[in-house]
Design a protein around this motif. Structure first.
Motif, PDB file in Angstrom:
ATOM      1  N   GLY A  77      50.167   3.527  42.437  1.00 11.34           N
ATOM      2  CA  GLY A  77      48.798   3.025  42.535  1.00 11.34           C
ATOM      3  C   GLY A  77      48.121   2.963  41.181  1.00 11.34           C
ATOM      4  N   TRP A  78      47.278   1.964  41.037  1.00  9.76           N
ATOM      5  CA  TRP A  78      46.522   1.760  39.811  1.00  9.76           C
ATOM      6  C   TRP A  78      45.080   1.467  40.173  1.00  9.76           C
ATOM      7  CZ3 TRP A  78      51.323  -0.189  40.821  1.00  9.76           C
ATOM      8  CH2 TRP A  78      52.342   0.124  39.924  1.00  9.76           C
ATOM      9  N   SER A  79      44.144   1.998  39.419  1.00 15.00           N
ATOM     10  CA  SER A  79      42.731   1.686  39.626  1.00 15.00           C
ATOM     11  C   SER A  79      42.436   0.310  39.033  1.00 15.00           C
ATOM     12  CB  SER A  79      41.856   2.767  38.981  1.00 15.00           C
ATOM     13  OG  SER A  79      42.118   2.842  37.592  1.00 15.00           O
ATOM     14  N   GLY A  80      41.222  -0.187  39.239  1.00 15.18           N
ATOM     15  CA  GLY A  80      40.830  -1.494  38.727  1.00 15.18           C
ATOM     16  C   GLY A  80      41.116  -1.639  37.241  1.00 15.18           C
ATOM     17  N   GLU A  81      41.780  -2.706  36.861  1.00 16.59           N
ATOM     18  CA  GLU A  81      42.130  -3.050  35.475  1.00 16.59           C
ATOM     19  C   GLU A  81      43.197  -2.146  34.844  1.00 16.59           C
ATOM     20  OE1 GLU A  81      40.977  -5.887  33.902  1.00 16.59           O
ATOM     21  OE2 GLU A  81      40.003  -6.304  35.813  1.00 16.59           O
ATOM     22  N   GLN A  82      43.587  -1.053  35.511  1.00 18.66           N
ATOM     23  CA  GLN A  82      44.593  -0.167  34.929  1.00 18.66           C
ATOM     24  C   GLN A  82      45.946  -0.860  34.789  1.00 18.66           C
ATOM     25  OE1 GLN A  82      45.371   3.455  37.137  1.00 18.66           O
ATOM     26  NE2 GLN A  82      46.713   4.265  35.552  1.00 18.66           N
ATOM     27  N   LEU A  83      46.408  -1.528  35.841  1.00 11.31           N
ATOM     28  CA  LEU A  83      47.696  -2.214  35.772  1.00 11.31           C
ATOM     29  C   LEU A  83      47.665  -3.312  34.713  1.00 11.31           C
ATOM     30  CD1 LEU A  83      50.562  -2.729  36.682  1.00 11.31           C
ATOM     31  CD2 LEU A  83      49.655  -4.123  38.557  1.00 11.31           C
ATOM     32  N   GLU A  84      46.582  -4.071  34.660  1.00  8.11           N
ATOM     33  CA  GLU A  84      46.475  -5.125  33.662  1.00  8.11           C
ATOM     34  C   GLU A  84      46.598  -4.549  32.253  1.00  8.11           C
ATOM     35  OE1 GLU A  84      43.993  -6.486  37.232  1.00  8.11           O
ATOM     36  OE2 GLU A  84      44.625  -4.629  36.330  1.00  8.11           O
ATOM     37  N   GLY A  85      46.003  -3.380  32.035  1.00  3.73           N
ATOM     38  CA  GLY A  85      46.100  -2.717  30.736  1.00  3.73           C
ATOM     39  C   GLY A  85      47.522  -2.282  30.416  1.00  3.73           C
ATOM     40  N   GLU A  86      48.230  -1.767  31.419  1.00  2.96           N
ATOM     41  CA  GLU A  86      49.621  -1.345  31.202  1.00  2.96           C
ATOM     42  C   GLU A  86      50.526  -2.541  30.898  1.00  2.96           C
ATOM     43  OE1 GLU A  86      51.044   1.182  34.366  1.00  2.96           O
ATOM     44  OE2 GLU A  86      49.376   2.595  34.115  1.00  2.96           O
ATOM     45  N   ILE A  87      50.274  -3.665  31.567  1.00  2.00           N
ATOM     46  CA  ILE A  87      51.057  -4.875  31.289  1.00  2.00           C
ATOM     47  C   ILE A  87      50.768  -5.366  29.876  1.00  2.00           C
ATOM     48  CG2 ILE A  87      51.384  -7.311  31.915  1.00  2.00           C
ATOM     49  CD1 ILE A  87      50.835  -6.432  34.868  1.00  2.00           C
ATOM     50  N   ALA A  88      49.487  -5.394  29.490  1.00  2.00           N
ATOM     51  CA  ALA A  88      49.105  -5.842  28.148  1.00  2.00           C
ATOM     52  C   ALA A  88      49.672  -4.929  27.067  1.00  2.00           C
ATOM     53  CB  ALA A  88      47.576  -5.918  28.027  1.00  2.00           C
ATOM     54  N   ARG A  89      49.773  -3.634  27.363  1.00  2.00           N
ATOM     55  CA  ARG A  89      50.306  -2.662  26.409  1.00  2.00           C
ATOM     56  C   ARG A  89      51.826  -2.779  26.269  1.00  2.00           C
ATOM     57  NH1 ARG A  89      48.349   2.580  28.369  1.00  2.00           N
ATOM     58  NH2 ARG A  89      50.185   2.596  29.664  1.00  2.00           N
ATOM     59  N   GLY A  90      52.468  -3.463  27.205  1.00  2.00           N
ATOM     60  CA  GLY A  90      53.914  -3.642  27.129  1.00  2.00           C
ATOM     61  C   GLY A  90      54.717  -2.638  27.931  1.00  2.00           C
ATOM     62  N   ASP A  91      54.079  -1.981  28.909  1.00  2.00           N
ATOM     63  CA  ASP A  91      54.805  -1.020  29.743  1.00  2.00           C
ATOM     64  C   ASP A  91      55.653  -1.706  30.805  1.00  2.00           C
ATOM     65  OD1 ASP A  91      53.576   0.998  28.333  1.00  2.00           O
ATOM     66  OD2 ASP A  91      52.091   1.432  29.887  1.00  2.00           O
ATOM     67  N   TRP A  92      55.245  -2.907  31.222  1.00  2.00           N
ATOM     68  CA  TRP A  92      55.897  -3.593  32.334  1.00  2.00           C
ATOM     69  C   TRP A  92      56.224  -5.039  31.982  1.00  2.00           C
ATOM     70  CZ3 TRP A  92      57.124  -0.377  36.116  1.00  2.00           C
ATOM     71  CH2 TRP A  92      56.325   0.736  36.352  1.00  2.00           C
ATOM     72  N   TYR A  93      57.403  -5.473  32.453  1.00  2.00           N
ATOM     73  CA  TYR A  93      57.710  -6.898  32.496  1.00  2.00           C
ATOM     74  C   TYR A  93      57.283  -7.355  33.885  1.00  2.00           C
ATOM     75  CZ  TYR A  93      60.895  -5.715  28.661  1.00  2.00           C
ATOM     76  OH  TYR A  93      61.437  -5.256  27.498  1.00  2.00           O
ATOM     77  N   LEU A  94      56.634  -8.484  33.969  1.00  2.00           N
ATOM     78  CA  LEU A  94      56.179  -9.038  35.235  1.00  2.00           C
ATOM     79  C   LEU A  94      57.084 -10.217  35.571  1.00  2.00           C
ATOM     80  CD1 LEU A  94      53.907  -8.871  37.382  1.00  2.00           C
ATOM     81  CD2 LEU A  94      52.617 -10.464  35.954  1.00  2.00           C
ATOM     82  N   VAL A  95      57.835 -10.111  36.679  1.00  2.00           N
ATOM     83  CA  VAL A  95      58.785 -11.160  37.057  1.00  2.00           C
ATOM     84  C   VAL A  95      58.642 -11.463  38.545  1.00  2.00           C
ATOM     85  CG1 VAL A  95      60.404 -10.473  35.236  1.00  2.00           C
ATOM     86  CG2 VAL A  95      60.709  -9.581  37.548  1.00  2.00           C
ATOM     87  N   ASP A  96      59.212 -12.590  38.949  1.00  2.00           N
ATOM     88  CA  ASP A  96      59.181 -12.969  40.359  1.00  2.00           C
ATOM     89  C   ASP A  96      60.171 -12.117  41.145  1.00  2.00           C
ATOM     90  OD1 ASP A  96      57.293 -14.935  39.868  1.00  2.00           O
ATOM     91  OD2 ASP A  96      58.814 -16.450  39.468  1.00  2.00           O
ATOM     92  N   HIS A  97      59.825 -11.849  42.388  1.00  2.00           N
ATOM     93  CA  HIS A  97      60.740 -11.115  43.253  1.00  2.00           C
ATOM     94  C   HIS A  97      61.579 -12.107  44.047  1.00  2.00           C
ATOM     95  CE1 HIS A  97      58.419 -11.947  46.930  1.00  2.00           C
ATOM     96  NE2 HIS A  97      59.427 -11.417  47.596  1.00  2.00           N
ATOM     97  N   GLU A  98      62.716 -11.651  44.505  1.00  2.00           N
ATOM     98  CA  GLU A  98      63.543 -12.397  45.439  1.00  2.00           C
ATOM     99  C   GLU A  98      63.535 -11.619  46.739  1.00  2.00           C
ATOM    100  OE1 GLU A  98      67.414 -13.189  43.803  1.00  2.00           O
ATOM    101  OE2 GLU A  98      66.580 -14.390  42.166  1.00  2.00           O
ATOM    102  N   PRO A  99      63.615 -12.305  47.873  1.00  2.00           N
ATOM    103  CA  PRO A  99      63.512 -11.615  49.157  1.00  2.00           C
ATOM    104  C   PRO A  99      64.477 -10.438  49.324  1.00  2.00           C
ATOM    105  CG  PRO A  99      63.406 -13.984  49.482  1.00  2.00           C
ATOM    106  CD  PRO A  99      63.717 -13.758  48.024  1.00  2.00           C
ATOM    107  N   ARG A 100      65.654 -10.515  48.739  1.00  2.00           N
ATOM    108  CA  ARG A 100      66.643  -9.441  48.911  1.00  2.00           C
ATOM    109  C   ARG A 100      66.332  -8.188  48.082  1.00  2.00           C
ATOM    110  NH1 ARG A 100      69.963 -13.238  45.595  1.00  2.00           N
ATOM    111  NH2 ARG A 100      69.984 -12.307  43.533  1.00  2.00           N
ATOM    112  N   ASP A 101      65.425  -8.286  47.112  1.00  2.00           N
ATOM    113  CA  ASP A 101      65.148  -7.153  46.224  1.00  2.00           C
ATOM    114  C   ASP A 101      64.742  -5.890  46.977  1.00  2.00           C
ATOM    115  OD1 ASP A 101      65.714  -8.581  43.892  1.00  2.00           O
ATOM    116  OD2 ASP A 101      63.630  -9.195  43.621  1.00  2.00           O
ATOM    117  N   ALA A 102      63.867  -6.018  47.937  1.00  2.00           N
ATOM    118  CA  ALA A 102      63.342  -4.849  48.637  1.00  2.00           C
ATOM    119  C   ALA A 102      64.392  -4.137  49.470  1.00  2.00           C
ATOM    120  CB  ALA A 102      62.163  -5.250  49.526  1.00  2.00           C
TER     121      ALA A 102
END
Length: 188
Positions: A130-155
């Protein structure tokens, strides 16, 4: 489904190598919900040693293999989230709340025999990310996460331990090179 939206429900967060320790190290997180108030998701690649049936009797027969409970994240680890795939375009079955694509959340208080015929895959997660408002956006901007598309089989991957590399290898840009990043960079 590339998107320029500032909200990322239905996408994957893949931990960058700079997350070197903790629950998110080499994790792959499916974002279940994201809006201005925050985001929630589940870690897809961290099975625990607990069998689903031992924790939630009756659900083990419905769970996708490996039928163990997965660590969904560090928030509310004493609660369980059931993620299911619902085949076809039919209305959501009884006991299932549609999220996006063919994925939904199952009411784990519902009788498993009622839900089982309506779903094609199921995973149970202890806790969530869980992330509070704007927290995830900050982590992505900082370079903690790559944001990619999911495929149905991933889960519902039968090989969750290799998911971090698998997701990176299927990317068409330079991210596929990150898949070969050594587990211990000092050994490079």
């Amino acid at each position: 489904m590339p998107t320029t939206s500032r909200f990322h429900a239905g996408r994957l967060l893949v931990a960058t190598p700079q997350i070197g320790e903790g629950v998110f190290r080499r994790s792959v997180v499916l974002v279940l919900h994201h809006d201005e108030r925050g985001a929630q998701g589940v870690v897809l690649n961290q099975p625990l040693s607990a069998d689903v049936d031992a924790v939630l009797p009756g659900w083990g027969a419905v769970a996708t293999r490996p039928a163990s409970v997965f660590r969904g994240g560090p928030v509310e680890t004493d609660s369980a989230i059931g993620l299911v795939t619902v085949p076809g375009d039919d209305p959501e079955p009884l006991g299932v709340k549609h999220l996006f694509g063919g994925l939904g959340l199952v009411d784990l208080d519902a009788p498993p025999a009622l839900v089982a015929p309506e779903v094609a895959g199921m995973r149970v997660f202890a806790g969530y990310a869980g992330w509070s408002g704007e927290q995830l956006e900050g982590e992505i901007a900082r370079g903690d996460w790559y944001l990619v598309d999911h495929e149905p089989r991933d889960a519902f991957s039968p090989e969750p331990s290799g998911m971090w590399e698998q997701v990176l290898l299927r990317q068409s840009d330079g991210l596929r090179l990150v898949a070969s990043f050594p587990d211990d960079p000092s050994m490079n």
